[in-house]
Design a protein around this motif. Structure first.
Motif, mmCIF file in Angstrom:
data_model
loop_
_atom_site.group_PDB
_atom_site.id
_atom_site.type_symbol
_atom_site.label_atom_id
_atom_site.label_comp_id
_atom_site.label_asym_id
_atom_site.label_seq_id
_atom_site.Cartn_x
_atom_site.Cartn_y
_atom_site.Cartn_z
ATOM 1 N N MET A 65 -4.787 11.107 -0.547
ATOM 2 C CA MET A 65 -3.897 10.583 0.495
ATOM 3 C C MET A 65 -2.520 11.253 0.457
ATOM 4 O O MET A 65 -1.628 10.895 1.224
ATOM 5 N N ASN A 87 0.866 -1.176 0.000
ATOM 6 C CA ASN A 87 0.000 0.000 0.000
ATOM 7 C C ASN A 87 0.903 1.227 0.000
ATOM 8 O O ASN A 87 1.339 1.691 1.046
ATOM 9 N N LYS A 104 0.592 4.272 -0.366
ATOM 10 C CA LYS A 104 0.157 5.540 0.199
ATOM 11 C C LYS A 104 0.658 5.760 1.618
ATOM 12 O O LYS A 104 0.627 6.874 2.126
ATOM 13 N N HIS A 150 -8.861 2.679 0.119
ATOM 14 C CA HIS A 150 -7.457 2.727 0.522
ATOM 15 C C HIS A 150 -7.086 1.703 1.595
ATOM 16 O O HIS A 150 -5.904 1.568 1.932
ATOM 17 N N TRP A 205 -5.557 7.974 -8.274
ATOM 18 C CA TRP A 205 -6.481 7.612 -7.193
ATOM 19 C C TRP A 205 -5.902 7.886 -5.807
ATOM 20 O O TRP A 205 -6.612 7.787 -4.811
ATOM 21 N N ASN A 206 -4.614 8.261 -5.729
ATOM 22 C CA ASN A 206 -3.989 8.547 -4.435
ATOM 23 C C ASN A 206 -4.061 10.024 -4.050
ATOM 24 O O ASN A 206 -3.498 10.417 -3.033
#
Length: 319
Positions: A274, A181, A183, A204, A270-271
């Motif tokens: 974050m 992950n 992020k 997430h 898409w991050n």
């Protein structure tokens, strides 16, 4: 492969909102369940792409294998292989290098697409199974996987780290390539524990952070070689020593492999929500993620201190 929409964060967010709406989900389920001759033909054509992986995963893996002297014949295990083509880093090993292996996928439609393409790879076994920490090692043994095979690839979008730990307790692959992950920056440890009803909702809360992966794989005898955006690469310590590979810290790997990459916002639109975590200290990251993830169907561990033995069995849900 990225679509044009993926290259523009605003368009991607709009498309994602539509996809995740009730109507969008219903339409997607109908479309994804249909396997037509035209779809099979498109899938077979896509399987000829030189690099089907996302964010240069195959390029990094290929370079690592060459550096380690593993460019010849080998054996790869791909857990959660998907349709065998989309974002795959093992397809080139089977298609271009003639490797033996095992590809595992539980979704019936994705498995049908995988089977359609991989029927030409006589040295690759296929299994339609859901992989869990409880069955992973037995599944490999059942399909004749050698104890010291070449590459283990994991991309479960769920309890990947628990599965990795279970596999490495019984098998000793030379290289592990696992999605993390991306992020969640070091030194924060985040990982999902196994829960039978977990299904990734494209949010997430999934997988594990790089520091958590480094804890568990380090304890199993593997050195972190690097991070390529959202894929962490580990090399078995004895092989790393013979080849003069010293390994890197999660902090250094994260900076070089994700945080300081100029194109990461384009590759991972898409991050966007974050991004602020990269500017926070560890305690603030833990606090924000705890609030964000909140009560979920999956049990998780989230902390700054290293993961110790038994982490996957302890009750989760609190920092």
């Amino acid at each position: 492969m990225l679509t044009l929409l993926d290259r523009y964060p605003g368009a991607y967010r709009l498309l994602r909102a539509l996809r995740l709406s009730r109507g969008g989900r219903a339409l997607a389920r109908v479309r994804e369940r249909r396997i037509t001759p035209a779809r099979l033909a498109r899938h077979a054509a896509a399987a000829q792409l030189p690099d089907p992986s996302h964010a240069s995963e195959w390029t990094h893996l290929r370079g690592l294998l060459d550096r380690l002297g593993l460019a010849g014949d080998g054996f790869a295990v791909d857990l959660a292989a998907g349709d065998g083509v989309t974002s795959s880093c093992t397809l080139p090993l089977f298609r271009d290098r003639g490797w033996s292996g095992l590809a595992v996928e539980c979704d019936p439609v994705r498995f049908a697409l995988l089977e359609h393409v991989y029927r030409g790879f006589g040295r690759v076994r296929l299994a339609r199974r859901r992989v869990t920490p409880g069955n992973a090692a037995a599944l490999l043994a059942e399909h004749g996987v050698p104890r010291e095979f070449t590459v283990l690839n994991l991309d479960l979008d769920s309890y990947d780290l628990a599965v990795a730990g279970a596999v490495l307790a019984a098998f000793r692959p030379l290289v592990v390539d696992m999605e993390v992950n991306e992020k969640i920056p070091p030194p924060v440890r985040f990982a999902l524990r196994y829960t039978p009803d977990f299904r990734w909702d494209e949010g997430h809360c999934y997988g594990c952070s790089l520091s958590a992966a480094a804890d568990v794989l380090g304890a199993a005898g593997y050195r972190l070689e690097g991070l390529e955006y959202n894929n962490a690469f580990f090399v078995r310590a004895d092989l790393a020593k013979r080849q003069g590979l010293r390994g890197v810290t999660p902090e250094a790997a994260y900076r070089a492999g994700y945080a300081e990459r100029a194109d990461r916002r384009r590759l991972f639109p898409w991050n966007r929500d974050m991004e602020d975590l990269l500017e926070c200290g560890p305690e603030e990251v833990v606090s924000r993620l705890a609030r964000r993830f909140g009560p979920t169907r999956a049990s998780w561990v989230l902390q700054r201190k290293p993961l110790g033995p038994g982490w996957a069995d302890a009750p989760g849900g609190s920092p």
